[in-house]
Design an enzyme around this catalytic site. Structure first.
Site, mmCIF file in Angstrom:
data_model
loop_
_atom_site.group_PDB
_atom_site.id
_atom_site.type_symbol
_atom_site.label_atom_id
_atom_site.label_comp_id
_atom_site.label_asym_id
_atom_site.label_seq_id
_atom_site.Cartn_x
_atom_site.Cartn_y
_atom_site.Cartn_z
ATOM 1 N NE ARG A 169 -13.034 -36.505 17.713
ATOM 2 C CZ ARG A 169 -12.295 -35.443 17.519
ATOM 3 N NH1 ARG A 169 -12.380 -34.777 16.388
ATOM 4 N NH2 ARG A 169 -11.492 -35.011 18.458
ATOM 5 N NE ARG A 205 -10.078 -34.532 12.241
ATOM 6 C CZ ARG A 205 -9.960 -33.855 13.374
ATOM 7 N NH1 ARG A 205 -8.783 -33.438 13.792
ATOM 8 N NH2 ARG A 205 -11.016 -33.550 14.092
HETATM 9 C C1 SIN Z 1 -11.532 -31.679 20.345
HETATM 10 O O1 SIN Z 1 -10.955 -30.908 21.094
HETATM 11 O O2 SIN Z 1 -12.292 -32.555 20.743
HETATM 12 C C2 SIN Z 1 -11.353 -31.534 18.868
HETATM 13 C C3 SIN Z 1 -9.986 -31.862 18.464
HETATM 14 C C4 SIN Z 1 -9.950 -32.321 17.045
HETATM 15 O O3 SIN Z 1 -10.969 -32.309 16.388
HETATM 16 O O4 SIN Z 1 -8.892 -32.756 16.605
#
Ligand code: SIN
Length: 516
Positions: A285, A381
């Protein structure tokens, strides 16, 4: 010993409920009393709005070692590897436990679990219930919990501070001061063990996927009680919140949408992640959020685009019904129209330092879920690891509590006194909150600069000074309590960012060398 073991859990989301349920399981008939203190209904918790799911090694061609390596890879090796191995190893068991409680995870025609893919994962391993997995897990935990006579939920109660004691046995937490808002009462509640499960602090940023209650209360209380924190510099920004022109809580467009084939497009409508990372749209991310940030800066556009055409509108509506509904309410048909998205603060990777059994630096104090920093996540994370952590660690914490916590003598009696409440939201308080969110987003967000970090720290000090005269009136208002906690957490994030010597994971400072 016949007196009940007394536990107070601050926070009624998934981690808090899982702890309460596990504690009753370990009690095995021994007397127990659990009070869950919750400032907001569970339907507005971060747990409830979690879309994606829970990562677990289920597929026959997947391996625990791969899940471990993906977690360490996204966390840039800043994780505690022993914690990673322990938590990841529990994934399959946790899925079975939830199914045993009645969780209706998505399955294929043959009854096998359908697994989604999300950023940073080398395999599809996200167990989910459409795009409302958090709500489904909350549902089954609540159904279990309401049948447990030992557990009592005190709603509309706001925790204020931990009650600490220093004696020859060391630093000890023996209760919590709370404000019962409807009754205008301040109470000192005592217990053998206090559990902080208060969630995250996304509200210190202008754009966040977190609900309004995510103001970092537990972490702020820990700061005031001089409890150790860790990894506070690492704030994860989710790449794809739905862009609208408002501020506050942004609606999440799950990464599972990209896992199903959707692609990010730049302002010129060309694929944005091409050539940026071997995992492309499903890169970690921080990589995707930073790429979007730079694109928005370069073009001046307030968002980029998400193209769900590879999924198609029919499949999109079936697999992501709540995202579909939200987009259609804005006049957008996912799979046909491009969806405007932007990054938003999503998850605090650090928090109150704990071990894998939730133990903090003080006796009698446990921290669980997003407010805790177990070392699982490291510098960023891995998607869908947090619901796993929020279910696994409470089980070990509950076991730990039964093994070690029942003390002689028992906790002192509770005390209650009337509290003076402020009647309305302070306009100055509101302005300070907006100022804080702006400073944090501009200077301690996705891309940071040395000078900006210093400006943020000075802005927080300025906000603190301006809040002081309002606080001195000694009237409680929920908004001002939240603001005081937000300032404490914002300071902890900023100070940690200043101390962090390199750019790593979710912490990226223009002038600092990147850890590769
Ligand atoms: C998402 O559904 O993209 C979020 C899941 C997460 O943050 O673990």
């Amino acid at each position: 010993m016949t007196r009940p073991l007394e536990a107070i859990v601050v926070g009624g989301g998934i981690a808090g409920m899982a702890f309460a349920i596990r504690l009753t399981e370990f009690a095995a008939g021994r007397p127990l009393r659990v009070r869950i203190i919750s400032k907001a209904p569970v339907q507005v918790s971060s747990s409830y709005v979690a879309q994606g799911g829970m990562a677990a090694v289920i597929a026959s061609d997947d391996r625990l070692e791969q899940h471990v390596q993906d977690t360490l890879g996204v966390g840039c090796g800043r994780n505690d590897e022993a914690v990673v191995r322990a938590v990841v190893g529990e994934g399959p068991d946790m899925v079975r436990w939830l199914q045993g409680l009645g969780a209706a995870f998505d399955t294929d025609a043959g009854g096998a679990l359908r697994l989604a893919r999300e950023g940073g994962h080398s395999a599809a391993r996200v167990v989910h219930f459409k795009d409302s997995t958090g709500a489904e897990i909350v549902r089954v935990l609540r159904e279990r919990m309401i049948h447990l006579p030992q557990v009592e939920v005190l709603e509309n109660c706001r925790a204020l501070d931990l009650i600490m004691k220093d004696d020859e046995a060391g630093r000890q937490c023996c209760g919590v001061r709370v404000l019962d808002i409807p009754a205008a009462r301040e109470m000192e509640l005592h217990a053998d063990v206090v559990v902080l499960a208060t969630g995250g602090a996304g509200q210190v940023y202008a754009h966040t996927t977190n609900p309004p209650a995510a103001t970092g209360d537990g972490i702020a209380m820990a700061v005031r009680a001089a409890i150790a924190l860790r990894d506070m510099a690492f704030v994860q920004f989710h790449p794809t919140a739905l862009y609208t022109d408002g501020q506050g809580q942004d609606f999440l467009v799950s990464e599972a949408v990209r896992g199903a084939g959707a692609r990010l497009l730049g302002a010129d409508r060309r694929p944005l992640m091409e050539g940026r990372h071997p995992k492309g749209d499903l890169a970690p991310r921080n990589v995707v959020a930073r790429t979007i940030h730079h694109e928005m800066m370069r073009t001046g556009s307030p968002h980029v685009w998400l193209d769900a055409a590879p999924i198609g509108s029919v499949r999109f509506a079936a697999e992501f019904p709540s995202i579909d509904r939200r987009c259609r309410a804005l006049g957008l048909v996912p799979g046909v129209d491009l969806i405007p998205v932007l990054p938003a603060a999503h998850y605090l990777c650090g928090g109150i330092r704990t071990d894998v059994r939730g133990r903090t630096s003080a006796e009698g104090l446990i921290a669980l879920g997003e407010c805790a920093g177990t070392g699982l996540h490291g510098a960023d994370r891995l998607a869908s690891n947090s619901l796993l952590e929020a279910l696994v660690v409470p089980r070990w914490a509950a076991e730990e509590v039964w093994e070690t916590t029942l003390r002689v003598p028992g906790p002192p009696v509770d005390v209650a006194r009337p509290a003076a409440m402020a009647k309305r939201v302070s306009a100055v308080g509101e302005r300070i909150a907006v100022f804080l969110r702006h400073a944090m987003s501009a200077h301690v967000g996705i891309v940071r600069e040395e000078e900006g970090l210093g400006i943020a720290l000075r802005s927080i000090a300025w906000a603190d000074r301006h809040l002081a005269p309002i606080r001195e009136k000694r009237r409680y208002s929920a908004e001002l309590l939240d603001l005081k906690d937000m300032l404490a957490v914002a300071r902890a994030i900023t100070e940690a960012a200043i101390r962090e010597p390199l750019s790593v994971g979710a912490h990226y400072v223009e002038e600092r060398a990147a850890l590769v």
